[in-house]
Enzyme design. Structure first.
Site, PDB file in Angstrom:
ATOM      1  N   GLU A  32     -53.870 -77.551  44.594  1.00  0.00           N
ATOM      2  CA  GLU A  32     -54.301 -77.494  43.198  1.00  0.00           C
ATOM      3  C   GLU A  32     -54.492 -78.916  42.656  1.00  0.00           C
ATOM      4  O   GLU A  32     -53.613 -79.771  42.792  1.00  0.00           O
ATOM      5  CB  GLU A  32     -53.245 -76.765  42.366  1.00  0.00           C
ATOM      6  CG  GLU A  32     -53.560 -76.684  40.872  1.00  0.00           C
ATOM      7  CD  GLU A  32     -52.436 -76.072  40.065  1.00  0.00           C
ATOM      8  OE1 GLU A  32     -52.680 -75.708  38.907  1.00  0.00           O
ATOM      9  OE2 GLU A  32     -51.309 -75.958  40.590  1.00  0.00           O
ATOM     10  N   LYS A  71     -59.480 -70.873  37.338  1.00  0.00           N
ATOM     11  CA  LYS A  71     -58.205 -70.200  37.055  1.00  0.00           C
ATOM     12  C   LYS A  71     -58.322 -69.327  35.821  1.00  0.00           C
ATOM     13  O   LYS A  71     -58.802 -69.752  34.777  1.00  0.00           O
ATOM     14  CB  LYS A  71     -57.098 -71.244  36.867  1.00  0.00           C
ATOM     15  CG  LYS A  71     -55.697 -70.643  36.783  1.00  0.00           C
ATOM     16  CD  LYS A  71     -54.651 -71.740  36.724  1.00  0.00           C
ATOM     17  CE  LYS A  71     -53.250 -71.175  36.713  1.00  0.00           C
ATOM     18  NZ  LYS A  71     -52.221 -72.237  36.639  1.00  0.00           N
ATOM     19  N   CYS A 114     -51.961 -71.426  41.645  1.00  0.00           N
ATOM     20  CA  CYS A 114     -50.590 -71.610  41.188  1.00  0.00           C
ATOM     21  C   CYS A 114     -49.993 -70.332  40.613  1.00  0.00           C
ATOM     22  O   CYS A 114     -49.934 -69.298  41.267  1.00  0.00           O
ATOM     23  CB  CYS A 114     -50.552 -72.763  40.180  1.00  0.00           C
ATOM     24  SG  CYS A 114     -48.869 -73.347  39.818  1.00  0.00           S
TER      25      CYS A 114
END
Length: 508
Positions: free
Chosen positions: A271, A331, A384
């Site tokens: 990430e 995301k 994440c």
């Protein structure tokens, strides 16, 4: 006359100070069932005080004791929130403590609700525990997993990835495993009733025996020959990641890792491995495109900028480069107070004056096109924290043959959080029967098998490059087809019947 263990515990819970301490202690000990400790067999035992509360206390008191249980669980299990906010977020100590305790209190409130519902619905009738306990627990866990963005951390089912109950994950998902675990724990309490001991014994044992049998079943199969995949762990600590003098060394570090993986079909960086916005490092991205071998794909984390009129959007993204084209995943499920700040303008201004993070990232679309490698494999990506929301990723199946999870758990230092996060990723793989390729900034980078087993990993807090064979998979598990709806609807129906019976009893 001898006093049984359950009778001793029941008596202890009738004493005001003792019962609060017992509930807090059992909650505080429950993280031992989760990673990195892995004492999964403790979970059904540590639930007993909470279930006894539902049996032997009035609803108002049960709510108070449930709060104590939840406070112990989240203070012990998510203390790393303080590390993230204070040590790496540079917030003042008092603010970090306040925010951590606020999260603990909010999560404990869900257990207060659980305690109240248990006591109100059971109403002193022990056999109701078998229907009320599992259904109420599941509904409360499910609600806290999505209400106000949700925080599904420490959902009971995650603790069972290495137990016989893991065989249920492809069938009923993590919430269904929670429900079965609580049912087994309820059966343990009812074993003390001689007239129904054999039935309680069935409830205790059946989930574990059936789960062990289900674990022998393969729900998915190989879709292609194994691919060579390289997972790169940069080992760049959070305290150095954004320093100007670290920028060029970081770019060289990752490019060298790509050049060293010329034989790999897929290379995956963590990430925001490139600590910048994409349009500021376009020459570097072009260089990476030229570095790629024919048929090779690179997935890298980076911030991505998009202008919509005069409005600027910044996304936490994963780009896929294949030597000619560029694809992006953005995301979707952002971290509150980490990636966006749901606060009034005057608080945001105060945060700005205190030199605290105060700008929001933008969320990607709820459903996005899957990333496609040069050899045609479709990849589902979770960045994440969003891999804790398994049902949100089910739209990607059955098309996706592989799962990629990139993360930056450097925010949590040398705490239990990275281990808990790896456990969550393991459950995601088991639920849908796919390999999970997990690349993190400083750990825990790992390859996870379709049954949730960790195939290989590298040490935390150092640079490492892990090259492993990964088989694309096809097929659908029962859970991938249905998601959480079967178990939540079942729990809601059971709870609804119990509520109706409780109301009828109040009218008599």
């Amino acid at each position: 006359m001898a006093v049984t263990g359950s009778e001793w515990l029941r008596r202890a819970l009738t004493q005001s100070a003792a019962r609060r301490a017992a509930l807090f202690a059992s909650g505080a000990a429950l993280p031992l069932a989760f990673a990195p400790f892995g004492y999964w067999f403790l979970a059904p035992l540590l639930l007993l005080p909470m279930l006894l509360v539902g049996l032997h206390t009035p609803p108002r008191v049960a709510a108070q004791l449930g709060f104590c249980f939840g406070a112990g669980l989240f203070l012990s299990g998510t203390y790393w929130i303080y590390i993230s906010i204070h040590d790496f977020g540079n917030a003042p100590l008092w603010l970090a403590v306040v925010l951590m305790l606020a999260v603990v209190a909010i999560m404990a409130a869900w257990f207060a609700l659980c305690g109240w519902l248990l006591a109100w619905l059971i109403d002193g009738r022990p056999w109701r525990l078998l229907s009320v306990g599992p259904s109420v627990w599941l509904l409360v866990e499910w609600l806290r997993g999505w209400v106000f963005s949700g925080f599904p951390w420490l959902t009971l089912g995650y603790s069972q990835i290495d137990s016989p109950l893991a065989g249920w994950l492809p069938v009923v998902g993590v919430y269904g495993v929670s429900m079965l675990l609580v049912a087994s724990s309820c059966g343990l309490l009812l074993l003390r009733m001689p007239q129904a001991r054999w039935r309680a014994g069935i409830v205790v044992l059946a989930p574990w025996l059936l789960g062990s049998g289900l674990s022998q079943w393969s729900w998915t199969e190989a879709a292609a020959e194994p691919l060579a995949v390289t997972l790169v762990q940069g080992g760049v600590g959070q305290e150095r990641k954004w320093l100007p003098e670290q920028f060029q060394p970081t770019l060289r570090l990752y490019r060298d890792a790509l050049l060293a993986a010329r034989e790999s079909d897929i290379v995956i960086w963590p990430e925001v491995a490139v600590p910048s916005i994409n349009d500021r490092v376009q020459p570097y991205l072009d260089l990476l495109q030229s570095d790629l071998q024919p048929g090779q794909s690179l997935l890298l984390g980076i911030l991505e900028r998009e202008l919509e009129g005069s409005v600027e959007h910044i996304y936490n993204s994963v780009l896929l480069l294949d030597g000619a084209t560029e694809q992006a995943y953005r995301k979707r499920h952002l971290v509150p107070f980490g990636e966006y700040f749901p606060v009034p303008a005057f608080i945001r201004e105060w945060m700005r004056m205190m030199s605290l993070p105060n700008s929001d990232l933008s969320a990607g679309a709820a459903e996005q096109a899957l990333l496609r490698t040069t050899d045609g494999q479709m990849i589902a990506v979770a960045i994440c924290y969003e891999d804790a929301y398994g049902a949100e990723q089910l739209y990607a199946f059955p098309a996706a043959s592989l799962i990629v999870n990139v993360s930056n758990d450097a925010w949590f230092g040398d705490s239990i959080a990275p281990h808990q996060h790896l456990q969550i990723a393991r459950v995601r793989g088991a639920e849908v029967g796919r390999y999970v390729m997990r690349a993190t900034n400083n750990g825990i980078t790992a390859l996870i098998a379709p049954d949730g087993a960790v195939i290989d990993t590298v040490p935390q807090f150092e640079f490492a490059s892990l090259t492993v064979p990964v088989t694309p998979m096809r097929g659908m598990t029962p859970y991938a087809r249905t998601g959480n709806w079967p178990v939540t609807v079942l729990a809601a129906l059971i709870a609804g019947i119990c509520i109706r019976q409780r109301r009828l009893s109040l009218r008599r």
